[in-house]
Design a protein around this motif. Structure first.
Motif, PDB file in Angstrom:
ATOM      1  N   ASP A 115     114.995  60.419  93.327  1.00 29.75           N
ATOM      2  CA  ASP A 115     114.058  59.313  93.542  1.00 29.75           C
ATOM      3  C   ASP A 115     113.831  58.531  92.251  1.00 29.75           C
ATOM      4  O   ASP A 115     113.762  59.112  91.160  1.00 29.75           O
ATOM      5  N   ILE A 116     113.692  57.213  92.392  1.00 19.57           N
ATOM      6  CA  ILE A 116     113.277  56.366  91.273  1.00 19.57           C
ATOM      7  C   ILE A 116     111.751  56.290  91.309  1.00 19.57           C
ATOM      8  O   ILE A 116     111.160  55.975  92.345  1.00 19.57           O
ATOM      9  N   VAL A 117     111.113  56.606  90.181  1.00 16.62           N
ATOM     10  CA  VAL A 117     109.646  56.663  90.145  1.00 16.62           C
ATOM     11  C   VAL A 117     109.109  55.875  88.956  1.00 16.62           C
ATOM     12  O   VAL A 117     109.854  55.471  88.057  1.00 16.62           O
ATOM     13  N   LEU A 118     107.794  55.701  88.980  1.00 20.86           N
ATOM     14  CA  LEU A 118     107.104  55.057  87.874  1.00 20.86           C
ATOM     15  C   LEU A 118     106.346  56.132  87.106  1.00 20.86           C
ATOM     16  O   LEU A 118     105.490  56.822  87.671  1.00 20.86           O
ATOM     17  N   TYR A 119     106.671  56.320  85.827  1.00 23.09           N
ATOM     18  CA  TYR A 119     105.947  57.283  85.003  1.00 23.09           C
ATOM     19  C   TYR A 119     104.730  56.594  84.388  1.00 23.09           C
ATOM     20  O   TYR A 119     104.853  55.550  83.734  1.00 23.09           O
ATOM     21  N   VAL A 120     103.554  57.183  84.629  1.00 21.96           N
ATOM     22  CA  VAL A 120     102.286  56.572  84.226  1.00 21.96           C
ATOM     23  C   VAL A 120     101.467  57.582  83.428  1.00 21.96           C
ATOM     24  O   VAL A 120     101.422  58.766  83.767  1.00 21.96           O
ATOM     25  N   TYR A 121     100.825  57.105  82.381  1.00 22.92           N
ATOM     26  CA  TYR A 121     100.003  57.991  81.552  1.00 22.92           C
ATOM     27  C   TYR A 121      98.562  58.047  82.058  1.00 22.92           C
ATOM     28  O   TYR A 121      98.076  57.126  82.730  1.00 22.92           O
ATOM     29  N   LYS A 122      97.887  59.130  81.733  1.00 24.15           N
ATOM     30  CA  LYS A 122      96.494  59.325  82.161  1.00 24.15           C
ATOM     31  C   LYS A 122      95.603  58.244  81.552  1.00 24.15           C
ATOM     32  O   LYS A 122      95.689  57.945  80.367  1.00 24.15           O
ATOM     33  N   GLY A 123      94.755  57.675  82.405  1.00 24.76           N
ATOM     34  CA  GLY A 123      93.878  56.600  81.954  1.00 24.76           C
ATOM     35  C   GLY A 123      94.382  55.231  82.373  1.00 24.76           C
ATOM     36  O   GLY A 123      93.623  54.253  82.342  1.00 24.76           O
ATOM     37  N   HIS A 124      95.637  55.151  82.751  1.00 20.16           N
ATOM     38  CA  HIS A 124      96.189  53.886  83.226  1.00 20.16           C
ATOM     39  C   HIS A 124      95.661  53.614  84.634  1.00 20.16           C
ATOM     40  O   HIS A 124      95.387  54.547  85.408  1.00 20.16           O
ATOM     41  N   ARG A 125      95.519  52.353  84.995  1.00 23.94           N
ATOM     42  CA  ARG A 125      94.950  51.975  86.290  1.00 23.94           C
ATOM     43  C   ARG A 125      95.770  52.482  87.477  1.00 23.94           C
ATOM     44  O   ARG A 125      95.258  52.614  88.590  1.00 23.94           O
ATOM     45  N   LEU A 126      97.058  52.815  87.254  1.00 22.26           N
ATOM     46  CA  LEU A 126      97.909  53.282  88.351  1.00 22.26           C
ATOM     47  C   LEU A 126      98.062  54.807  88.384  1.00 22.26           C
ATOM     48  O   LEU A 126      98.749  55.336  89.244  1.00 22.26           O
ATOM     49  N   PHE A 127      97.401  55.488  87.461  1.00 23.36           N
ATOM     50  CA  PHE A 127      97.628  56.929  87.308  1.00 23.36           C
ATOM     51  C   PHE A 127      97.299  57.722  88.571  1.00 23.36           C
ATOM     52  O   PHE A 127      98.008  58.664  88.918  1.00 23.36           O
ATOM     53  N   ASP A 128      96.234  57.386  89.261  1.00 23.76           N
ATOM     54  CA  ASP A 128      95.787  58.168  90.419  1.00 23.76           C
ATOM     55  C   ASP A 128      96.383  57.695  91.747  1.00 23.76           C
ATOM     56  O   ASP A 128      96.064  58.238  92.801  1.00 23.76           O
TER      57      ASP A 128
END
Length: 284
Positions: free
Chosen positions: A163-176
């Motif tokens: 799968d192609i995914v988006l890696y997001v760091y904690k605190g980013h608006r998309l994290f949850d």
């Protein structure tokens, strides 16, 4: 006199300093000094004048340097030609598109190469289109590429689908978020694989289809680098899902994203088609 000693002489000549030359050669200054002295005894003349400022080449040393460079060059060319002949005798070559090595069972590939001496054991990665072209031109016997190519007489075998995914760091608006759309990454600092990789061009095209140009702030050559940059909040990254979620970074699914598919390819008419087929079955 051997080529190793000639190389030692050349480094001393170029550095003009025994200590610095010894460091570059991973030798002790005493050991390097003995090599230079041995060469001078063999030549019957001093090659350097030892001064408080370092090693100053004599006129003999200057001649020796120029001639030794020619000798080393000729020796390197000779060994390269011998290796090339040896490689030609090993008729079966495998090509890897950038990133595909990560998708295969490396121990299995390595064992297969070692147990089949006709295979040229090379792990070089090239652009997707280059590997495909070389297979179609019969320059290599088997290739691993991203995406299923369609060409007459070309056999294909799906090796891995990720799968192609988006890696997001904690605190980013998309994290949850559980899923995001491509439009949601508009104006986001984006980290991507570089132009050598098929996924880079696919990401650009997907963004253009959604009427925006992505703000790509980093183009890298390794998935680990994307993971590290995201973890340090440089930006968010798009990559195949090769990493497990952590406390400070997670993979978020992308709506309607395609999968990163690695295919093994070979020409059905190739004399080595059966070996290519066995090779691909081995690494599945």
């Amino acid at each position: 006199m051997n080529t190793r000693n000639l190389k030692c002489f050349q480094i001393v000549y170029e550095e003009r300093n025994l200590q610095e030359a010894a460091s570059k050669l991973f030798l002790s200054p005493q050991g390097l000094s003995k090599i230079i002295k041995s060469l001078e005894e063999e030549c019957g003349t001093a090659l350097f004048t030892r001064t408080k400022d370092g090693f100053v080449p004599t006129e003999s040393g200057k001649i020796f340097y120029e001639k030794s460079r020619t000798i080393i060059k000729n020796m390197n060319e000779m060994f390269s030609e011998i290796r090339a002949v040896n490689d030609r005798e090993k008729r079966f070559r495998v090509g890897f598109a950038a990133g595909t090595i990560r998708a295969v069972d490396i121990p299995a590939v390595n064992d297969f190469m070692k147990s089949n001496p006709e295979i040229v054991a090379s792990w070089d990665e090239q652009e997707n289109k280059t590997v495909l072209k070389k297979v179609l031109n019969d320059e290599i016997n088997c290739g691993l590429v991203v995406g299923k190519p369609d060409a007459p007489g070309l056999a294909t075998q799906l090796i891995k689908s990720v799968d192609i995914v988006l890696y997001v760091y904690k605190g980013h608006r998309l994290f949850d978020k559980q899923q995001v759309s491509i439009k949601e990454i508009k104006d986001e600092p984006l980290i991507s694989m570089n132009e050598k990789y098929h996924i880079y061009h696919d990401v650009i095209n997907a963004c253009h289809m959604n009427d925006f140009n992505p703000e790509i702030i980093a183009r890298v050559g390794e998935g680990e680098t994307i993971h590290s940059l995201v973890k340090n909040k440089v930006g968010i990254g798009i990559a195949p899902r090769f990493f497990e979620d952590e406390k400070d970074i997670r993979a978020v699914a992308i709506n309607d994203a395609y999968t990163w598919d690695v295919y093994g390819i070979y020409l059905e008419t190739s004399p080595d088609a059966q070996l290519a087929k066995r090779f691909l079955q081995e690494i599945l």
